[in-house]
Write an enzyme that holds these catalytic residues in place. Sequence first.
Site, PDB file in Angstrom:
ATOM      1  N   THR A   1      24.336   3.920  13.425  1.00 48.44           N
ATOM      2  CA  THR A   1      24.508   2.755  14.296  1.00 48.44           C
ATOM      3  C   THR A   1      24.168   3.138  15.731  1.00 48.44           C
ATOM      4  O   THR A   1      24.216   4.302  16.109  1.00 48.44           O
ATOM      5  CB  THR A   1      25.944   2.193  14.229  1.00 48.44           C
ATOM      6  OG1 THR A   1      26.867   3.165  14.736  1.00 48.44           O
ATOM      7  CG2 THR A   1      26.310   1.821  12.802  1.00 48.44           C
ATOM      8  N   GLY A   2      23.810   2.133  16.525  1.00 49.94           N
ATOM      9  CA  GLY A   2      23.343   2.413  17.880  1.00 49.94           C
ATOM     10  C   GLY A   2      22.075   3.246  17.830  1.00 49.94           C
ATOM     11  O   GLY A   2      21.886   4.176  18.623  1.00 49.94           O
TER      12      GLY A   2
ATOM     13  N   SER B   1      17.993   3.686  20.456  1.00 51.65           N
ATOM     14  CA  SER B   1      17.679   4.469  21.649  1.00 51.65           C
ATOM     15  C   SER B   1      18.624   5.660  21.749  1.00 51.65           C
ATOM     16  O   SER B   1      19.596   5.770  20.992  1.00 51.65           O
ATOM     17  CB  SER B   1      17.789   3.618  22.926  1.00 51.65           C
ATOM     18  OG  SER B   1      19.136   3.202  23.128  1.00 51.65           O
ATOM     19  N   GLY B   2      18.349   6.537  22.689  1.00 51.27           N
ATOM     20  CA  GLY B   2      19.250   7.626  23.010  1.00 51.27           C
ATOM     21  C   GLY B   2      19.590   8.546  21.854  1.00 51.27           C
ATOM     22  O   GLY B   2      18.734   8.938  21.057  1.00 51.27           O
ATOM     23  N   ILE B   3      20.861   8.889  21.750  1.00 58.25           N
ATOM     24  CA  ILE B   3      21.335   9.819  20.727  1.00 58.25           C
ATOM     25  C   ILE B   3      21.101   9.262  19.325  1.00 58.25           C
ATOM     26  O   ILE B   3      20.717   9.998  18.414  1.00 58.25           O
ATOM     27  CB  ILE B   3      22.827  10.128  20.962  1.00 58.25           C
ATOM     28  CG1 ILE B   3      22.995  10.980  22.227  1.00 58.25           C
ATOM     29  CG2 ILE B   3      23.430  10.845  19.751  1.00 58.25           C
ATOM     30  CD1 ILE B   3      24.437  11.144  22.675  1.00 58.25           C
ATOM     31  N   GLY B   4      21.327   7.970  19.143  1.00 60.95           N
ATOM     32  CA  GLY B   4      21.138   7.369  17.821  1.00 60.95           C
ATOM     33  C   GLY B   4      19.706   7.473  17.340  1.00 60.95           C
ATOM     34  O   GLY B   4      19.444   7.828  16.184  1.00 60.95           O
TER      35      GLY B   4
ATOM     36  N   SER C   1      33.242  11.747  23.079  1.00 59.64           N
ATOM     37  CA  SER C   1      32.728  12.193  24.368  1.00 59.64           C
ATOM     38  C   SER C   1      33.712  13.209  24.931  1.00 59.64           C
ATOM     39  O   SER C   1      34.912  13.179  24.584  1.00 59.64           O
ATOM     40  CB  SER C   1      32.610  11.000  25.330  1.00 59.64           C
ATOM     41  OG  SER C   1      32.435  11.448  26.668  1.00 59.64           O
TER      42      SER C   1
ATOM     43  N   TYR D   1      36.679   3.591  28.890  1.00 62.28           N
ATOM     44  CA  TYR D   1      35.747   4.372  28.075  1.00 62.28           C
ATOM     45  C   TYR D   1      36.440   5.610  27.506  1.00 62.28           C
ATOM     46  O   TYR D   1      36.347   5.891  26.304  1.00 62.28           O
ATOM     47  CB  TYR D   1      34.547   4.771  28.931  1.00 62.28           C
ATOM     48  CG  TYR D   1      33.534   5.626  28.212  1.00 62.28           C
ATOM     49  CD1 TYR D   1      32.660   5.072  27.287  1.00 62.28           C
ATOM     50  CD2 TYR D   1      33.435   6.987  28.487  1.00 62.28           C
ATOM     51  CE1 TYR D   1      31.714   5.846  26.635  1.00 62.28           C
ATOM     52  CE2 TYR D   1      32.495   7.779  27.843  1.00 62.28           C
ATOM     53  CZ  TYR D   1      31.645   7.205  26.923  1.00 62.28           C
ATOM     54  OH  TYR D   1      30.715   7.992  26.274  1.00 62.28           O
TER      55      TYR D   1
END
Length: 248
Positions: free
Chosen positions: A13-14, A17-20, A140, A153
């Site tokens: 999921t996600g 872009s980025g890490i996904g 995180s 967050y």
Amino acid sequence: MSKPLEGKVSVVTGAASGIGLATAKRLVKDGSIVFIADLHEDALAKAVSEIGSNAIPIVADVSKVSDIKKLFETVKDSPKGGRVDVLFANAGIAAAAPIGSISEELYDRIFSVNAKGVLFTVQEALPLLGKGSSVILTSSIDNFKGLPGYSLYGATKAAVRSFARTWTADLTKSRGIRVNVVSPGPIVTPMFEAGAGEVKAKIIASQVPIGRNGRPEEIANVVAFLASDASSFIAGAEIQADGGLAQI
């Protein structure tokens, strides 16, 4: 030589872009079919063009349980799916708001994606997860560090870390499903760049013992390890991939 995830079915999921995205690419490279889920349809189409035919896009908003249900119904009914061997519950958002200025709307939005979304992603995947499956959650280093202005967050990421412990107790002994957490430090993703800006990103990089901010591919390497049998004796653990930032 066979690839470490040859014949496996993964869900990320996600993933647009980025890490996904970096992780989806790595899992496909390691031999897996990967269902990539994200809110943004255009970005998903671009991701598929980068990854190739072993990536199957599904538009889903993880803050909506109905979307999550449809995601796993699609995986279940797909000729390339039918089960889930690797689940990377990675979708998340961040926004700064110091205590005193937090709105109910912001609280609901961040918790709906980062905590509720992770919980129901794993719960709806359960019927498709079998013995030997690997579930990886994205937390995180903010789950234990106090980053000014990011209390919402950080709280959601602490919840994600807690989920991994409890779900290990719930799922590992009884069903053989391993649950682990990867906790990135500063990683150069679109979300990080939008939140930090160029000047702040350089300041953060100067504080990292390795001397730079991380790359999404470096987190993908950790996820690929946790997804594979190479990590078969690791459960309920948190791997902090932060260049040493939170360690000294």
